[in-house]
Design a protein around this motif. Structure first.
Motif, short mmCIF file in Angstrom:
data_model
loop_
_atom_site.label_atom_id
_atom_site.label_comp_id
_atom_site.label_asym_id
_atom_site.label_seq_id
_atom_site.Cartn_x
_atom_site.Cartn_y
_atom_site.Cartn_z
N ALA A 153 0.83 -1.21 0.00
CA ALA A 153 0.00 0.00 0.00
C ALA A 153 0.86 1.26 0.00
O ALA A 153 0.42 2.32 -0.42
CB ALA A 153 -0.92 -0.01 1.21
N ARG A 154 2.11 1.12 0.48
CA ARG A 154 3.02 2.29 0.45
C ARG A 154 3.86 2.31 -0.82
O ARG A 154 4.87 2.99 -0.90
CB ARG A 154 3.95 2.25 1.67
N SER A 155 3.45 1.48 -1.80
CA SER A 155 4.12 1.39 -3.12
C SER A 155 5.55 0.92 -3.03
O SER A 155 6.38 1.30 -3.85
CB SER A 155 4.07 2.74 -3.87
N LYS B 187 11.44 14.98 16.87
CA LYS B 187 11.77 13.71 16.21
C LYS B 187 10.51 13.08 15.58
O LYS B 187 10.56 12.50 14.51
CB LYS B 187 12.38 12.73 17.22
N LEU B 188 9.39 13.19 16.29
CA LEU B 188 8.14 12.63 15.73
C LEU B 188 7.64 13.48 14.57
O LEU B 188 7.16 12.96 13.56
CB LEU B 188 7.05 12.58 16.80
N ARG C 19 7.83 12.46 6.84
CA ARG C 19 8.26 11.49 5.82
C ARG C 19 7.14 10.50 5.45
O ARG C 19 7.30 9.68 4.57
CB ARG C 19 9.46 10.68 6.34
N CYS C 20 6.05 10.51 6.20
CA CYS C 20 4.99 9.51 5.98
C CYS C 20 3.68 10.20 5.61
O CYS C 20 3.50 11.38 5.86
CB CYS C 20 4.76 8.69 7.24
N ILE D 259 5.78 3.94 10.87
CA ILE D 259 5.92 5.02 11.85
C ILE D 259 6.39 4.45 13.19
O ILE D 259 7.27 5.02 13.86
CB ILE D 259 4.60 5.80 12.00
N LEU D 260 5.85 3.29 13.56
CA LEU D 260 6.28 2.67 14.81
C LEU D 260 7.77 2.30 14.74
O LEU D 260 8.53 2.51 15.69
CB LEU D 260 5.45 1.41 15.10
N GLU D 261 8.17 1.76 13.59
CA GLU D 261 9.59 1.40 13.42
C GLU D 261 10.49 2.62 13.60
O GLU D 261 11.48 2.59 14.31
CB GLU D 261 9.81 0.90 11.99
N GLU D 262 10.10 3.69 12.90
CA GLU D 262 10.95 4.89 12.94
C GLU D 262 10.92 5.54 14.33
O GLU D 262 11.91 6.09 14.79
CB GLU D 262 10.50 5.88 11.86
#
Ligand code: FES
Length: 380
Positions: free
Chosen positions: A34-36, A235-236, A242-243, A253-256
């Motif tokens: 879905a994020r290509s 930071k958030l 970026r998203c 987003i959780l990963e980052e």
């Protein structure tokens, strides 16, 4: 792709842990698609489950799919292979028994159809419920069970009946020839060996969620008592920039966030929920779902002990015992004072130095278990 059904092969059964991971790989791949995104590496998939990337490659090879050297796995190709393997592209006909709250909610869940499950009828033995309408179904009495099972060639029975009734209902559907039971009743059922049964422990999942929610509510109430309404930290904000504010970006987003903050803090859960316009419970659910994500701040001394084959042979178990004895923590735990945490990690490619153990990402030399114990005492 060479598709095969390992569940039918007694000689080469698929390990239970692999079977549990495969639908989760599918979920991650669907979000990436879905994020290509086009390709994913085994290493990237491995981190969600805190397993070795060789384990991911084994899992994928059991599905019968191959990646491309250097590029990794095609997201579209692997997702299709998993769908084929799980039979998502084939329709399975199911009935649901027990139209209480859980059964009613489950019958309306659109995800059933997404995973190839076609619900054809809902049953209940409560006369007050039978004949009433639930979504597009009229709840049928149990007397109609045999007729429906035979007419629709039903393959799966979903049980949402009370604990006391579950075993006899299971016996009844098995006697009608149903070979798969998805059991949501809070009890273990006994069925013949040729019947596949899957138990869902809703109570356990709810316990985890309620634990996190309780803590979050406490945090929220103390924040509002103090009149605090903070903006997301920089930071958030950078991560959000970026998203896209779409549900498919939740795992990314959780990963980052974890990379940036070291863990998924309670405050960040609220900010992520706001950004994606979803409930904080949904964020908590995703964070609790993958072993990758930590919801507690990292300890001052983060001990990572290799559980790879060579390290195990060369004494990592002894070191684990030392940690248990000295610090009273096991894998995934943190000492009460937040000073030490232990994480058992996959092979780090440093087998020549086995058993490898690191503290805050720095490998420490270990001459003996006793030597390691005294090192811990010094840190403590
Ligand atoms: S098995 Fe531990 S580093 Fe390889």
């Amino acid at each position: 792709m060479n598709g095969r059904d390992p569940l039918e092969s007694a000689e080469h059964p698929i390990p239970e842990q692999t079977l549990r991971r495969i639908p989760l790989y599918h979920q991650i791949l669907a979000e990436m698609q879905a994020r290509s995104e086009a390709y994913v590496s085994s290493r990237h998939l491995a981190q969600f489950f805190r397993i070795d990337d060789t384990q991911v490659r084994k899992d994928v090879s059991l599905i019968g799919y191959k990646g491309k050297p250097k590029a990794g796995y095609s997201i579209l190709g692997l997702k299709k292979a998993i769908e084929e393997f799980l039979g998502i592209n084939y329709e399975n006909t199911a009935i649901l028994i027990g139209a209480g709250r859980l059964g009613s909610a489950l019958s309306q869940y659109p995800g059933l159809a997404e995973y190839g499950l076609r619900l054809v009828a809902i049953f209940d033995n409560d006369a007050a419920r039978t004949g009433t309408v639930l979504g597009t179904f009229t709840i049928l009495p149990m007397e109609s069970l045999q007729r429906v099972v035979r007419s629709f060639d039903v393959g799966i029975a979903i049980l949402c009946v009370p604990k006391d009734a579950a075993q006899s209902v299971a016996g009844r559907v098995v006697s009608l020839g149903i070979k798969a039971i998805w059991n949501f009743s809070p009890t273990q059922l006994t069925v013949p060996a040729d019947v596949i049964i899957r138990h869902e422990n809703i109570a356990l999942g709810l316990a985890i969620l309620s634990h996190y929610l309780k803590r979050r509510k406490k945090q929220d109430s103390s924040a509002s008592a103090a009149g605090v309404r903070e903006n997301p930290p920089q930071k958030l904000i950078d991560i959000f920039a970026r998203c896209q504010p779409k549900r498919e970006f939740l795992v990314q987003i959780l990963e980052e966030t974890q990379k940036a903050l070291g863990y998924i803090s309670r405050e960040s859960i609220g900010h992520i929920a706001d950004f994606l316009n979803i409930s904080p419970e949904r964020v908590v659910e995703a964070a609790a779902f993958y072993p990758l994500f930590r919801t507690e701040p990292p300890a001052r001394y983060r001990i990572a002990l290799c559980r790879g084959e060579t390290c195990s042979r060369k004494g990592s178990e002894d070191l684990r015992e030392v940690i248990g004895r000295e610090l009273h923590i096991a894998d995934g735990e943190t000492t009460a004072d937040g000073k030490f945490s232990l994480e058992m990690v996959p092979c780090r490619g440093l087998c020549a130095e086995a058993p490898t153990v690191s503290v805050n990402d720095r490998i420490i030399p270990v001459r003996s278990a006793e030597d390691f114990a005294s090192h811990l005492r010094t840190l403590a």
